[in-house]
Scaffold this active site. Structure first.
Site, short mmCIF file in Angstrom:
data_model
loop_
_atom_site.label_atom_id
_atom_site.label_comp_id
_atom_site.label_asym_id
_atom_site.label_seq_id
_atom_site.Cartn_x
_atom_site.Cartn_y
_atom_site.Cartn_z
N SER A 38 0.90 -1.32 -0.04
CA SER A 38 -0.09 0.01 0.04
C SER A 38 0.77 1.30 -0.04
CB SER A 38 -0.91 -0.05 1.22
OG SER A 38 -0.12 -0.06 2.36
N SER A 68 14.20 -7.01 5.89
CA SER A 68 14.64 -6.93 7.11
C SER A 68 14.92 -5.28 7.20
CB SER A 68 15.86 -7.95 7.31
OG SER A 68 16.11 -7.91 8.93
N TYR A 122 11.31 -3.60 18.04
CA TYR A 122 11.23 -3.61 16.91
C TYR A 122 12.40 -4.57 16.27
CZ TYR A 122 11.87 -2.12 11.98
OH TYR A 122 12.29 -2.05 10.60
N LYS A 178 13.24 -7.72 13.85
CA LYS A 178 14.02 -7.98 12.70
C LYS A 178 15.32 -8.90 12.84
CE LYS A 178 11.82 -5.33 10.05
NZ LYS A 178 10.88 -5.92 8.76
#
Length: 278
Positions: A11, A132, A146, A150
């Site tokens: 998107s 990543s 966060y 990753k």
């Protein structure tokens, strides 16, 4: 027959730029996906096929993969791009928000891999490209959760690359630095939501917010989404794709600095960078 490329999270940002770039190629059929199909309806004008796909919803993931397999036999290339940031200190961040982040960044990615692999193995070919971050190699304050998501993507990809190699399937990691998308704004919003305004980490959170804003505005330290899309295109087309692609000069410098100089020196750099009033 063209190669089918299935891209999650199309998107905006990296996913959209990748869909637009790959859809120009006549040898690829691009399936651009998003949770809300109306947000990608315009990508049909580029030649992409648009589908609904929510990487936190099993039925949605199955339906998208089955559609591609019905039309092409197998997904030729899976680009796992969908994800979300959750920023905040380890102590203050709500763990339900962390679980939601891992659902999209880790478990959704892993489930997409599980769904495409049987047909890829039967075809004895395929590519899996996991988006990543340089944040899967280095860690910044107030971003631990966060970064943990990753780091998990890095570990999964390393295992997957070895496991699938005998079936002709190649796995690559894309590790962008700061990219000028909506990511920085969303990260700042989650940081503000996680932080107690007068709490023990108030000064650190303010510094983290300031550092993020400065670096995302910088044309030296950040790059546009198409810089990543170009590299993903290279990973899709290369005869022998790399295992890792670190994107942006700043990201390469930071990753190498952390690797070569170790934790103490990198911590000292962070202490200077995140000092109050910096």
């Amino acid at each position: 027959m063209t190669t089918a490329v299935l891209i999650t999270g199309s998107s905006s940002g990296i996913g959209r730029a990748t869909a637009e770039r790959l859809a120009r190629r006549r040898d690829l059929t691009v399936y651009a996906t998003a949770r809300n199909p109306s947000s990608i309806a315009d990508l049909a004008d580029t030649g992409a096929v648009t589908l609904a796909l929510d990487v936190t919803d099993e039925g949605s993931m199955r339906a998208a993969v089955e559609r591609v397999e019905a039309e092409h036999g197998a997904v030729g290339v899976l680009v796992n791009n969908a994800g979300s940031p959750q920023y905040g200190t380890i102590e203050e961040t709500d763990l339900d928000a962390v679980r939601a982040q891992f659902e999209s960044n880790v478990f959704g990615l892993a489930r997409m891999v599980q769904l495409v692999l049987p047909a890829m193995r039967a075809a004895r070919r395929g590519r899996i490209i996991n988006v990543s971050s340089m944040g899967g190699r280095i860690v910044f304050p107030a971003g631990g959760y966060y970064h943990a998501s990753k780091y998990a993507v890095e570990a999964l990809s390393d295992a997957l690359r070895f496991e699938t190699a005998p079936f002709g399937i190649k796995v690559s990691l894309i590790e962008p630095g700061l990219i000028r998308t909506g990511f920085g704004a969303v990260a700042a919003t989650t940081l503000a939501g996680a932080a107690a305004p007068e709490g023990p980490y108030a000064a650190l959170n303010a510094a983290a917010d300031h550092v993020m804003a400065d670096y995302y505005r910088s044309r030296v330290f950040s790059s546009p989404p198409d810089a990543v899309a170009k590299v993903i295109e290279r990973a899709v087309l290369a005869r022998s794709p790399r295992t890792r692609y670190v994107i942006t000069p700043a990201a390469r410098a930071l990753v190498q600095t952390r690797r070569l100089l170790g934790a103490r020196v990198f911590d000292a750099y962070l202490a200077w960078q995140y000092r109050p009033g910096a």
